[in-house]
Write a protein that holds these residues in place. Structure first.
Motif, PDB file in Angstrom:
ATOM      1  N   GLU A 132       0.700  -1.322   0.058  1.00  0.00           N
ATOM      2  CA  GLU A 132      -0.006   0.086  -0.211  1.00  0.00           C
ATOM      3  C   GLU A 132       0.982   1.128  -0.022  1.00  0.00           C
ATOM      4  N   GLY A 133       0.492   2.088  -0.906  1.00  0.00           N
ATOM      5  CA  GLY A 133       1.213   3.553  -0.759  1.00  0.00           C
ATOM      6  C   GLY A 133       0.530   4.620  -0.100  1.00  0.00           C
ATOM      7  N   ASP A 134       0.460   5.542  -0.408  1.00  0.00           N
ATOM      8  CA  ASP A 134      -0.413   7.156   0.391  1.00  0.00           C
ATOM      9  C   ASP A 134      -1.868   6.710   0.534  1.00  0.00           C
ATOM     10  N   GLN A 135      -2.350   6.798   1.489  1.00  0.00           N
ATOM     11  CA  GLN A 135      -3.568   6.772   1.656  1.00  0.00           C
ATOM     12  C   GLN A 135      -4.298   7.685   1.043  1.00  0.00           C
ATOM     13  N   ALA A 136      -3.769   8.930   0.626  1.00  0.00           N
ATOM     14  CA  ALA A 136      -4.464  10.073  -0.190  1.00  0.00           C
ATOM     15  C   ALA A 136      -4.499   9.673  -1.812  1.00  0.00           C
ATOM     16  N   SER A 137      -4.050   8.525  -2.075  1.00  0.00           N
ATOM     17  CA  SER A 137      -4.104   8.097  -3.505  1.00  0.00           C
ATOM     18  C   SER A 137      -5.369   8.708  -4.183  1.00  0.00           C
ATOM     19  N   ALA A 138      -5.234   9.104  -5.458  1.00  0.00           N
ATOM     20  CA  ALA A 138      -6.028   9.685  -6.203  1.00  0.00           C
ATOM     21  C   ALA A 138      -6.903   8.900  -7.157  1.00  0.00           C
ATOM     22  N   GLY A 139      -8.020   9.087  -7.652  1.00  0.00           N
ATOM     23  CA  GLY A 139      -8.460   8.137  -8.793  1.00  0.00           C
ATOM     24  C   GLY A 139      -8.829   7.184  -8.362  1.00  0.00           C
ATOM     25  N   PRO A 140      -8.688   6.081  -9.469  1.00  0.00           N
ATOM     26  CA  PRO A 140      -9.071   4.714  -9.185  1.00  0.00           C
ATOM     27  C   PRO A 140      -8.269   4.040  -8.141  1.00  0.00           C
ATOM     28  N   ASP A 141      -7.075   4.332  -8.073  1.00  0.00           N
ATOM     29  CA  ASP A 141      -5.979   3.821  -7.073  1.00  0.00           C
ATOM     30  C   ASP A 141      -6.417   3.991  -5.685  1.00  0.00           C
ATOM     31  N   ALA A 142      -7.475   5.151  -5.510  1.00  0.00           N
ATOM     32  CA  ALA A 142      -7.849   5.235  -4.148  1.00  0.00           C
ATOM     33  C   ALA A 142      -8.565   3.864  -3.568  1.00  0.00           C
ATOM     34  N   ARG A 143      -9.509   3.194  -4.619  1.00  0.00           N
ATOM     35  CA  ARG A 143     -10.053   2.318  -4.237  1.00  0.00           C
ATOM     36  C   ARG A 143      -8.971   1.016  -4.131  1.00  0.00           C
ATOM     37  N   HIS A 144      -8.310   0.794  -4.923  1.00  0.00           N
ATOM     38  CA  HIS A 144      -7.193  -0.249  -4.823  1.00  0.00           C
ATOM     39  C   HIS A 144      -6.365  -0.163  -3.708  1.00  0.00           C
ATOM     40  N   ALA A 145      -6.052   1.076  -3.087  1.00  0.00           N
ATOM     41  CA  ALA A 145      -5.338   1.438  -1.785  1.00  0.00           C
ATOM     42  C   ALA A 145      -6.258   0.735  -0.652  1.00  0.00           C
ATOM     43  N   THR A 146      -7.462   0.895  -0.860  1.00  0.00           N
ATOM     44  CA  THR A 146      -8.498   0.353   0.115  1.00  0.00           C
ATOM     45  C   THR A 146      -8.177  -1.086  -0.055  1.00  0.00           C
ATOM     46  N   ALA A 147      -8.089  -1.786  -1.100  1.00  0.00           N
ATOM     47  CA  ALA A 147      -8.013  -3.286  -1.291  1.00  0.00           C
ATOM     48  C   ALA A 147      -6.885  -3.764  -0.505  1.00  0.00           C
ATOM     49  N   ARG A 148      -5.793  -3.152  -0.883  1.00  0.00           N
ATOM     50  CA  ARG A 148      -4.575  -3.528  -0.266  1.00  0.00           C
ATOM     51  C   ARG A 148      -4.431  -3.164   1.108  1.00  0.00           C
ATOM     52  N   PHE A 149      -5.128  -2.261   1.780  1.00  0.00           N
ATOM     53  CA  PHE A 149      -5.359  -1.946   3.347  1.00  0.00           C
ATOM     54  C   PHE A 149      -6.071  -3.414   3.855  1.00  0.00           C
ATOM     55  N   THR A 150      -7.180  -3.658   2.977  1.00  0.00           N
ATOM     56  CA  THR A 150      -7.761  -4.842   3.661  1.00  0.00           C
ATOM     57  C   THR A 150      -7.053  -6.103   3.735  1.00  0.00           C
ATOM     58  N   LEU A 151      -6.371  -6.244   2.716  1.00  0.00           N
ATOM     59  CA  LEU A 151      -5.330  -7.711   2.676  1.00  0.00           C
ATOM     60  C   LEU A 151      -4.464  -7.493   4.021  1.00  0.00           C
ATOM     61  N   ALA A 152      -3.853  -6.364   4.243  1.00  0.00           N
ATOM     62  CA  ALA A 152      -3.002  -6.323   5.414  1.00  0.00           C
ATOM     63  C   ALA A 152      -3.776  -6.434   6.468  1.00  0.00           C
ATOM     64  N   LEU A 153      -5.045  -6.382   6.482  1.00  0.00           N
ATOM     65  CA  LEU A 153      -5.654  -6.946   8.061  1.00  0.00           C
ATOM     66  C   LEU A 153      -5.529  -8.167   8.483  1.00  0.00           C
ATOM     67  N   ALA A 154      -4.958  -8.858   7.328  1.00  0.00           N
ATOM     68  CA  ALA A 154      -4.605 -10.492   7.881  1.00  0.00           C
ATOM     69  C   ALA A 154      -3.499 -10.401   8.769  1.00  0.00           C
ATOM     70  N   GLU A 155      -2.603  -9.299   8.899  1.00  0.00           N
ATOM     71  CA  GLU A 155      -1.493  -9.278   9.616  1.00  0.00           C
ATOM     72  C   GLU A 155      -2.145  -8.962  11.097  1.00  0.00           C
ATOM     73  N   ARG A 156      -3.426  -8.337  11.195  1.00  0.00           N
ATOM     74  CA  ARG A 156      -3.876  -7.859  12.327  1.00  0.00           C
ATOM     75  C   ARG A 156      -5.015  -9.053  13.080  1.00  0.00           C
ATOM     76  N   GLY A 157      -4.814  -9.950  12.485  1.00  0.00           N
ATOM     77  CA  GLY A 157      -5.805 -11.277  13.058  1.00  0.00           C
ATOM     78  C   GLY A 157      -7.151 -11.148  12.421  1.00  0.00           C
ATOM     79  N   VAL A 158      -7.151 -10.655  11.283  1.00  0.00           N
ATOM     80  CA  VAL A 158      -8.564 -10.677  10.546  1.00  0.00           C
ATOM     81  C   VAL A 158      -8.521 -11.465   9.276  1.00  0.00           C
TER      82      VAL A 158
END
Length: 304
Positions: A132-158
């Motif tokens: 994941e890059g900058d949370q403030a990603s613009a355009g379509p990558d803003a949603r891609h960044a949220t998807a990457r954040f979701t995958l990273a939740l696996a490291e937090r016990g989700v």
């Protein structure tokens, strides 16, 4: 499981809720209106009133559930020029629900998108997983960044997973992109495509997508990326030809203005594979593919 579903009364959610209930799960659906609440009650689901802006409601409902399927997105805001605001609201909602699930090993399934993931090349579930890059990603990558954040939740016990949907999730009653393409053909008197029309879109029937959401909830491992591609890639010209035949219109290349707000999307070549998803979860689409569904005629009922 007791499953909290956002977007539960929407196009995909209204198919996913019955899929979950039929499998023996209890469903709590987020409803932002009386109409949505009534639809959920009629379907046999429990109603939780609120919107994606109500972060406390989202966190409380997620924390009380055995799993979450997040389908909601502020499409009305996005399509009226506020895509970035809609994407930011979605990110806040995911953060709130993710925090409520932290350390629980409970499932969290996020709906994401396939269009434009790897333009000109067959996309697989291994694509688009860069850090994941900058949370403030613009355009379509803003949603891609949220998807990457979701995958990273696996490291937090989700037990988080991302289910990428094609640009057209088709079926009888579809309010989406395909209906807009049919409407443009009617309005302009020509069933159009851009360039040579060889660019491809993946597609999936709404009921096959709903089935995959249930499988993801029940069995997807933490950090999984899933593709709901029933058709890997249907040429847009082939779509235009079916539309033209049913409406009795000529089929021809057109200027981007023909498609108005869809112009930046219709010309994208974005095929996608679901081979890894099928192997992982045993998902086997059984409903008609895009062209066969178009041939059934329900997209053309209001043709004059």
């Amino acid at each position: 499981m007791r499953v909290f579903v956002t977007g539960a009364s929407g196009w995909i959610g209204s198919a996913t809720v019955p899929e979950l209930l039929a499998a023996g799960h209890a469903v709590v659906g987020l409803a932002r209106s009386d109409r949505a609440a009534a639809a959920l009650t009629a379907a046999g689901a429990e109603v939780r009133r609120g919107t994606l802006e109500d972060l406390d409601v989202l966190a409380d409902a997620a924390g009380a559930a055995d799993g979450v399927i997040h389908l909601a997105f502020q499409h009305d805001v996005a399509f009226s020029g506020g895509f970035q605001a809609a994407a930011q609201a979605d990110r806040r909602a995911v953060e709130a629900m993710g925090a409520a699930l932290k350390g629980s090993d409970r499932p969290f399934v996020l709906a994401s998108g396939l269009l434009g993931l790897t333009p000109g090349r067959l996309a697989t579930e291994r694509d688009g997983r860069e850090p994941e890059g900058d949370q403030a990603s613009a355009g379509p990558d803003a949603r891609h960044a949220t998807a990457r954040f979701t995958l990273a939740l696996a490291e937090r016990g989700v037990r988080s997973s991302v289910l990428r949907l094609p640009p057209t999730v088709h079926g009888d009653g579809d309010p989406g992109f395909l209906t807009a393409i049919v409407t443009a053909a009617r309005e302009h008197g020509v069933s159009g495509y851009l360039g040579d029309g060889a660019n491809r879109w993946p597609a999936v029937h709404r009921l096959d997508a709903a089935h995959l959401f249930r499988l993801a909830l029940e069995r997807a491992p933490a950090g999984a990326v899933l593709h709901a591609a029933g058709d890997e890639g249907v040429a847009i010209r082939a779509v235009a030809e079916v539309i033209g035949r049913h409406l009795g219109l000529p089929v021809a290349p057109v200027e981007p203005a023909h498609f108005t707000w869809l112009a930046g999307l219709v010309g994208i070549d974005s095929p996608a594979s679901a081979a890894l998803t099928r192997d992982l979860l045993g998902w086997h689409p059984t409903r008609p593919g895009l062209l066969d569904d178009l041939e059934q005629g329900h997209y053309f009922r209001s043709a004059g």
